[in-house]
Design an enzyme around this catalytic site. Structure first.
Site, PDB file in Angstrom:
ATOM      1  N   GLY A  84      -0.667  -1.587 -16.142  1.00  0.00           N
ATOM      2  CA  GLY A  84       0.729  -2.000 -16.251  1.00  0.00           C
ATOM      3  C   GLY A  84       1.755  -0.894 -16.304  1.00  0.00           C
ATOM      4  CD1 TRP A  86       2.292   3.244 -11.680  1.00  0.00           C
ATOM      5  CD2 TRP A  86       2.719   2.543  -9.601  1.00  0.00           C
ATOM      6  NE1 TRP A  86       1.876   4.211 -10.817  1.00  0.00           N
ATOM      7  CE2 TRP A  86       2.114   3.827  -9.548  1.00  0.00           C
ATOM      8  CE3 TRP A  86       3.046   1.893  -8.425  1.00  0.00           C
ATOM      9  CZ2 TRP A  86       1.865   4.470  -8.332  1.00  0.00           C
ATOM     10  CZ3 TRP A  86       2.801   2.537  -7.208  1.00  0.00           C
ATOM     11  CH2 TRP A  86       2.220   3.814  -7.172  1.00  0.00           C
ATOM     12  CG  ASP A 107      -5.299  -5.382 -11.363  1.00  0.00           C
ATOM     13  OD1 ASP A 107      -6.520  -5.630 -11.541  1.00  0.00           O
ATOM     14  OD2 ASP A 107      -4.890  -4.297 -10.948  1.00  0.00           O
ATOM     15  CG  ASP A 148      -1.726   3.378  -8.495  1.00  0.00           C
ATOM     16  OD1 ASP A 148      -1.876   4.233  -7.616  1.00  0.00           O
ATOM     17  OD2 ASP A 148      -1.935   3.602  -9.699  1.00  0.00           O
ATOM     18  CE  LYS A 188      -4.120   5.463  -6.531  1.00  0.00           C
ATOM     19  NZ  LYS A 188      -5.120   5.152  -7.574  1.00  0.00           N
TER      20      LYS A 188
END
Length: 246
Positions: A84, A86, A107, A148, A188
């Protein structure tokens, strides 16, 4: 178990001040090295002091400071949000609140609630995940899609590269569907770069595309971040004069 070694004569050198983790029965060497690295990582301590859930929060924070990603009132989608960090940075930067949540994170891992953030516990690669994210945004467009995400590594570099490219492609396709004009995509990547087709597609739909390596990203890590700014829409146009730096 950890200890701190002393230099000769009782004087402590910078090297000696590092916390060393002793091996333990049943613990892999890689796990011992990871623990030692965590204990000596200044960003881990900084994250704890700032109330961030992980050191990764500083990566998006540093990218924002340099590339001006966030503005007040922006709507943000955080793919692979756990734990969490970001989302925490995005919520503070956009002014998101529980009364007017502007951040949606997803997620497959469970996360504790974050003020100003709608969290979905679901695998983003599931077929119905994009629809659930759009519903959580109230059908509104996003200003930023950030990812990410990364698969667990297999140790086989070509396979790991293909897997991360697959994730970026899925995230990018979602971004093209939900971003508002002028929007931003952050994802990413790892050394080896993105596939030519993916980069060509992003150049076609964004004004600028470039790679970033924030200071908090470990120097020995192969990770970097692809940033695409100035979403132009999904019309089939030729690439503009966007910059591209590794």
């Amino acid at each position: 178990m950890v200890d701190k070694a002393l230099g000769t004569g009782g004087r402590k050198s910078e090297k000696d001040l590092k916390i060393r983790v002793k091996s333990a029965k049943g613990r892999k060497v890689s796990s011992t090295k990871w623990l030692e690295r965590q204990l000596n990582d200044p960003y881990v301590a900084k994250a704890r002091a700032a109330g961030y859930r992980s050191r990764a929060a500083f990566k998006i924070k540093e990218m924002d400071e340099k590339h001006h990603l966030f503005r007040k009132g922006m709507r943000v989608v955080d793919l692979g949000a756990a734990p969490g960090g970001w989302s925490q940075v995005a919520a503070a930067a956009t002014g998101s609140t529980d009364a007017n949540p502007l951040i949606v994170g997803i997620d497959y891992l469970e996360m504790d609630p974050i003020p100003g953030v709608i969290l979905l516990r679901k695998d983003f690669t599931d077929d119905d995940a994009p629809a659930q994210l759009i519903a959580a945004m109230g059908g509104k467009k996003a200003d930023i899609v950030m990812s990410d995400m990364a698969w667990p590594t297999t140790g086989h570099r070509p396979t790991d590269h293909l897997r991360i490219v697959q994730l970026i492609e899925i995230a990018a396709a979602f971004a093209l569907d939900v971003l508002t004009p002028g929007g931003v995509f952050v994802a990413k990547v790892f050394q080896g770069g993105t596939e030519h087709e993916l980069l060509h597609m992003l150049k076609r739909h964004f004004k600028t595309t470039f790679h970033a390596k924030p200071p908090s990203s470990r120097a020995d890590s192969a990770e970097a971040y692809l940033i695409a700014k100035g979403f132009k829409g999904t019309n089939d146009t030729e690439p503009g004069e966007g910059e591209y730096d590794r």
